[in-house]
Design an enzyme around this catalytic site. Structure first.
Site, PDB file in Angstrom:
ATOM      1  N   GLU A 199       0.794  -1.248   0.000  1.00 13.71           N
ATOM      2  CA  GLU A 199       0.000   0.000   0.000  1.00 13.71           C
ATOM      3  C   GLU A 199       0.816   1.282   0.000  1.00 13.71           C
ATOM      4  O   GLU A 199       0.546   2.210   0.786  1.00 13.71           O
ATOM      5  CB  GLU A 199      -0.996  -0.010   1.176  1.00 13.71           C
ATOM      6  CG  GLU A 199      -1.980  -1.166   1.095  1.00 13.71           C
ATOM      7  CD  GLU A 199      -3.135  -1.090   2.084  1.00 13.71           C
ATOM      8  OE1 GLU A 199      -2.997  -0.403   3.106  1.00 13.71           O
ATOM      9  OE2 GLU A 199      -4.169  -1.731   1.817  1.00 13.71           O
ATOM     10  N   GLU A 335      -6.916  -7.176  -1.720  1.00 15.30           N
ATOM     11  CA  GLU A 335      -7.472  -7.065  -0.373  1.00 15.30           C
ATOM     12  C   GLU A 335      -8.820  -6.396  -0.528  1.00 15.30           C
ATOM     13  O   GLU A 335      -8.960  -5.470  -1.325  1.00 15.30           O
ATOM     14  CB  GLU A 335      -6.632  -6.144   0.528  1.00 15.30           C
ATOM     15  CG  GLU A 335      -5.308  -6.681   0.968  1.00 15.30           C
ATOM     16  CD  GLU A 335      -4.649  -5.746   2.014  1.00 15.30           C
ATOM     17  OE1 GLU A 335      -5.359  -4.977   2.694  1.00 15.30           O
ATOM     18  OE2 GLU A 335      -3.426  -5.796   2.124  1.00 15.30           O
TER      19      GLU A 335
END
Ligand SMILES: *[C@@H]1O[C@H](CO)[C@@H](O)[C@H](O)[C@H]1NC(C)=O
Ligand SMILES: *[C@@H]1O[C@H](CO)[C@@H](O)[C@H](O)[C@H]1NC(C)=O
Ligand SMILES: *[C@@H]1O[C@H](CO)[C@@H](O)[C@H](O)[C@H]1NC(C)=O
Ligand SMILES: *[C@@H]1O[C@H](CO)[C@@H](O)[C@H](O)[C@H]1NC(C)=O
Ligand SMILES: *[C@@H]1O[C@H](CO)[C@@H](O)[C@H](O)[C@H]1NC(C)=O
Ligand SMILES: *[C@@H]1O[C@H](CO)[C@@H](O)[C@H](O)[C@H]1NC(C)=O
Ligand SMILES: *[C@@H]1O[C@H](CO)[C@@H](O)[C@H](O)[C@H]1NC(C)=O
Length: 421
Positions: A199, A335
């Site tokens: 991320e 995710e």
């Protein structure tokens, strides 16, 4: 296979016979799809950052058995676990897994039994269960020792998050760790792909600085440099960003909030990524995106809002399907999550069906029950704990007793397997 000269030789001939030189059992990319030994490879995978933190082989195996029961083919986990030296005594005592220890601008490696040997074991065990592994090299967030440790120890306190991507001392320290991990596992056909960072964003738990703003290309440049670096170490494994899939679109995308048009950071480049441009990078083999609208837009999650979590998520999946098509590369819905079992049961089917129909692979959070170490109870770190034999739950774990969602993923894995022939 474990050869040290082979990769060099292969790199030399790879321009001529790229596909042929890839060792047996390595996942490859052909246009928009993954392939494994000449067949398409569509899959359901599992996210489990806590798996290398387990301390007994029995519990590691139980976790893989649970995954195998669902039909999981790929595991994504952290290839990092870093601590401050001040945490060392406690870590040793509690059995915490740690790979890097920071006590100066030069971290030290722990490749002992409480260190990388645990990751070795997870990868070896995954291989025996026929499961491939995606390894991330560091974290955008503080969890398990990410960018903030590099920044604090090398550039010093008071710096902004984005110096992680630009300070040459930090980049070379990161690359020293990347090389350690890649050299250790580059022979292994169990590795599915390397992931540059979990991320990556302009901001982390520290604020963003002035050099990482829309249009600065800070993350794009970093992705290019680091993916080229990994490729120079390993000619064969796939490489990806590990990003959330933020766009940098010129046309404004936003929503009305109390009569004001709010520009949406998922589309305006503010987060730092430029998904379309990043997908074009030569050594980024596939894209990743994450999906947490309930947490990204808490202010819109109100009864009188025209925004629904389902519809926003479905739009995000379609946007990435279109971007993937343009780039001619695969993407993974890596995710996703909503809180509460009722919300999961209600919302996941639409997202999963759409992702599968778009030929995306999906990774889910599989929880395991029946873990035995310390009688099934152990505080690991942060809020992560084994409770009555259940693996840590960050709010997104799915356990076998949650039948509707469990069956949804089992069915999804069967659909993916049927396409992989
Ligand atoms: C790679 O594989 C070869 C042959 O199996 C082995 O000799 C070599 O040590 C391995 N290298 C690494 C870094 O594991
Ligand atoms: C690590 O130690 C440094 C220096 O003592 C401190 O500033 C930092 O907050 C610590 N980080 C973590 C994650 O504990
Ligand atoms: C960290 O470094 C300081 C200064 O060199 C030293 O005094 C201390 O013992 C070190 N701590 C650990 C746990 O290694
Ligand atoms: C929108 O306006 C209402 C009424 O003035 C206010 O209570 C609410 O906090 C505002 N919401 C946001 C997210 O600013
Ligand atoms: C909500 O309304 C705004 C303003 O009309 C519009 O731009 C947006 O697309 C709508 N969102 C959804 C999810 O329908
Ligand atoms: C389910 O989602 C709604 C809407 O976002 C939220 O208000 C609610 O708290 C969620 N339920 C749980 C148990 O988290
Ligand atoms: C399922 O198992 C988990 C883990 O033990 C537990 O937290 C949960 O309460 C159980 N039941 C349901 C309906 O999720």
């Amino acid at each position: 296979m474990r050869l040290s000269l082979l990769p060099v030789l292969c790199a030399l001939i790879s321009t001529a016979v790229a596909a042929k030189s890839v060792p047996k059992g390595f996942v490859t990319r052909k246009g928009s799809r993954f392939e494994l030994d000449g067949k398409p490879f569509y899959f359901v995978g599992a996210n489990s950052y806590w798996l290398p933190l387990l301390t007994t082989q029995e519990d590691v195996e139980n976790t893989f058995k649970e995954m195998q029961g669902v039909g999981v083919k790929v595991l994504r986990t952290w290839g990092f676990n870093a601590i401050n030296a001040t945490e060392l005594a406690g870590a040793t005592q509690s059995g915490l897994t740690y790979y890097q220890v920071w006590n100066s601008s030069d971290w030290t490696l722990n490749d002992g039994p409480q260190g990388l040997q645990r990751l070795d074991n997870v990868i070896a065990t995954a291989g025996r269960y026929g499961i491939k592994v995606i390894l991330a090299f560091t974290n955008n967030w503080v969890g398990y020792g990410g960018a903030e440790l590099y920044i604090n120890w090398i550039a010093g306190a008071g710096n902004t998050h984005d110096v992680f991507y630009t300070d040459p001392r930090i980049i070379s320290s990161y690359q020293r760790y990347v090389k350690t991990i890649v050299d250790r596992y580059k022979n292994s056909s169990t590795i599915f792909a390397w992931e540059l960072m979990n991320e990556a964003r302009c901001l982390g738990d520290l604020p963003a600085g002035p050099h990482c703003v829309p249009g600065s290309g800070t993350l794009h440049t970093w992705y290019k440099r680091q993916s080229d670096f990994v490729r120079s170490l390993d000619p064969h494994h796939l490489i990806t960003t590990g990003g959330e899939g933020h766009f940098y679109w010129k046309r404004p995308v936003g929503y009305w909030l109390n009569g004001t048009f709010v520009s949406d950071y998922n589309f305006n480049g503010q987060a730092g990524e430029d998904f379309d441009a990043d997908m074009q990078l030569e050594n980024i083999d596939f894209g990743t995106y994450h999906l947490y609208p309930q947490f990204w837009y808490p202010e819109l999650d109100t009864p009188d809002s025209n925004f629904t979590i389902e519809s926003w998520g479905s739009g995000w999946i379609k946007d990435h399907a279109l971007a993937a098509k343009k780039a001619g590369k695969p993407v993974i819905l890596e995710e996703f999550g909503v809180s509460g079992l009722a919300n999961k049961t209600h919302i996941y089917p639409e997202w999963v069906d759409l992702a599968l129909a778009s030929d995306h692979a999906i990774l889910i959070s599989i929880g395991t029950v029946g873990l035995k170490e310390n009688g099934g109870n152990r505080l690991i770190k942060y809020a992560d704990a084994l409770i009555d034999g259940a693996s840590p739950n960050d709010g997104f774990a799915i356990y076998k007793n949650q039948t509707a969602v469990w069956n949804l993923f089992t069915r999804a894995a069967r659909i993916q397997a049927a396409k992989s022939v």
